[in-house]
Design an enzyme around this catalytic site. Structure first.
Site, PDB file in Angstrom:
ATOM      1  N   HIS A  99      -3.015   2.369  -5.881  1.00 29.44           N
ATOM      2  CA  HIS A  99      -3.700   1.095  -5.640  1.00 29.44           C
ATOM      3  C   HIS A  99      -3.828   0.283  -6.926  1.00 29.44           C
ATOM      4  CE1 HIS A  99      -4.989  -0.246  -1.735  1.00 29.44           C
ATOM      5  NE2 HIS A  99      -5.974  -0.922  -2.258  1.00 29.44           N
TER       6      HIS A  99
ATOM      7  N   TYR B 224      -9.316 -10.923  -6.706  1.00 29.59           N
ATOM      8  CA  TYR B 224      -8.394 -10.873  -7.828  1.00 29.59           C
ATOM      9  C   TYR B 224      -8.526 -12.094  -8.734  1.00 29.59           C
ATOM     10  CZ  TYR B 224      -6.443  -7.022  -5.234  1.00 29.59           C
ATOM     11  OH  TYR B 224      -6.294  -5.839  -4.560  1.00 29.59           O
TER      12      TYR B 224
ATOM     13  N   LYS C 181      -1.801  -2.706   7.992  1.00 28.67           N
ATOM     14  CA  LYS C 181      -2.973  -2.360   8.788  1.00 28.67           C
ATOM     15  C   LYS C 181      -2.952  -3.108  10.112  1.00 28.67           C
ATOM     16  CE  LYS C 181      -6.150  -1.109   5.046  1.00 28.67           C
ATOM     17  NZ  LYS C 181      -7.463  -1.374   4.421  1.00 28.67           N
TER      18      LYS C 181
ATOM     19  N   ARG D 239       0.844  -1.194   0.000  1.00 28.94           N
ATOM     20  CA  ARG D 239       0.000   0.000   0.000  1.00 28.94           C
ATOM     21  C   ARG D 239       0.879   1.244   0.000  1.00 28.94           C
ATOM     22  NH1 ARG D 239      -1.888  -3.596   3.986  1.00 28.94           N
ATOM     23  NH2 ARG D 239      -3.958  -4.475   3.576  1.00 28.94           N
TER      24      ARG D 239
ATOM     25  N   HIS E 114      -3.532  -9.179   3.403  1.00 23.31           N
ATOM     26  CA  HIS E 114      -4.970  -9.261   3.632  1.00 23.31           C
ATOM     27  C   HIS E 114      -5.239 -10.149   4.851  1.00 23.31           C
ATOM     28  CE1 HIS E 114      -5.955  -8.373  -0.870  1.00 23.31           C
ATOM     29  NE2 HIS E 114      -5.865  -7.275  -0.158  1.00 23.31           N
TER      30      HIS E 114
ATOM     31  N   ARG F 202      -1.045  -2.024  -7.035  1.00 23.22           N
ATOM     32  CA  ARG F 202      -1.292  -3.144  -6.104  1.00 23.22           C
ATOM     33  C   ARG F 202      -2.228  -4.163  -6.743  1.00 23.22           C
ATOM     34  NH1 ARG F 202      -1.329  -4.486  -0.545  1.00 23.22           N
ATOM     35  NH2 ARG F 202      -3.340  -5.052   0.363  1.00 23.22           N
TER      36      ARG F 202
END
Length: 311
Positions: A257, A292, A186, A162, A283, A260
């Site tokens: 993004h 994806y 995150k 990110r 994730h 990404r």
């Protein structure tokens, strides 16, 4: 919400909102951006509650929460925004229950429209190659910011990280021998992501030629620097990426993004394991990564239509 609106909140509601914000920072480790979004949603709910005459947390009930979301839906807010606000409210009321600020959780049965399942924008591999070639030509002219831009875009695509993870990376996060980068994702979760030879070359050029030209005595350990020698911020990275996309000429994609999304899709197209891609992207849920696979299926379907004589 401006300060005047927030100041109108009764003491109990204002105290709860402030305490929830501190909880998000101290115990959940949420980013500043996420905390601002959550706090804005909670404030908006409490202002709505006040307009209905509710001045205590105990006055929040399911019908009020539904009316609040209903008004926003009628005002034309996107389903993704409504879903996020419903999630924020559920988090807020669950926290209030744990803190014994309410006796029951009014949001247990709160539902919001499902998010639109839009497929992320993805660049073709040929477009990536053209983009990197153009950046390499500019970097070859020796300007420090051009060398930096080439290294940043190569690293974003090579790792799928990110933009915030890139901007927050320090030099010592690089394992140059193993071609791996440690990033803080995150929820303050640390992970190690690999990168390839082209990105390694671009980063080495940046560290040996570009960064020394921008560095100042107080630059600190930041991997990437802005024009004034401070750690580069996310907005500057987005501006760089949007500029190079604009020069590409045959894509409407914007923002880091997209790199990404493209990295994830190209990994899966190349046969990478879904779990491995999940680890690389950071994730928490495999379901997020599975989006994806839908992108790859769509690309396969388009190729089939173009190539098969009986498609």
């Amino acid at each position: 919400m401006d300060h005047e609106e927030r100041a109108r909140l009764p003491q109990e509601l204002a105290h709860a909102a402030n305490s929830f914000e501190r909880y998000l920072v101290a115990e959940r480790g949420r980013s500043a951006h996420t905390v601002r979004a959550y706090r804005g949603d909670v404030d908006a709910l409490l202002i709505h509650a006040l307009a209905e005459g509710v001045t205590t947390l105990a006055g929040l009930d399911l019908s009020l929460l539904r009316r609040w979301l209903g008004e926003q839906s009628a005002a034309g807010l996107a389903r993704a925004t409504l879903a996020r606000r419903a999630a924020t409210v559920r988090s807020f009321t669950a926290w209030a229950l744990r803190e014994e600020l309410v006796e029951v959780d009014p949001a247990l049965r709160l539902r919001a429209p499902k998010r639109d399942q839009t497929l992320p924008a993805v660049l073709q591999q040929q477009q990536i190659q053209r983009l990197m070639d153009a950046l390499a030509v500019r970097a070859g002219e020796g300007e420090a910011t051009a060398i930096r831009d080439h290294a940043m875009v190569e690293l974003l695509y090579a790792t799928g990280i990110r933009v915030g993870e890139l901007a927050g990376a320090d030099i010592d996060a690089l394992n140059r021998e193993r071609r791996a980068l440690t990033v803080l994702g995150k929820g303050n979760k640390e992970r190690v992501v690999p990168y390839g030879v082209p990105a390694a070359r671009a980063v080495e050029t940046w560290l040996s030629l570009g960064r020394p030209a921008l560095a100042k005595p107080d630059s600190g350990p930041a991997l990437f620097l802005g024009k004034r020698g401070a750690r580069i911020d996310q907005r500057a990275v987005r501006t760089v990426v949007e500029h190079v996309f604009g020069q590409l000429g045959d894509t409407s994609a914007t923002g880091p993004h997209t790199l990404r999304h493209s990295a994830a899709t190209h990994l899966l197209d190349g046969g990478a394991d879904l779990r491995a891609v999940q680890e690389i992207l950071g994730h928490s849920s495999l379901a997020t990564t599975q989006l994806y696979t839908h992108v790859s299926v769509e690309r396969l379907r388009e190729s089939y239509k173009q190539a098969h004589p009986r498609a």
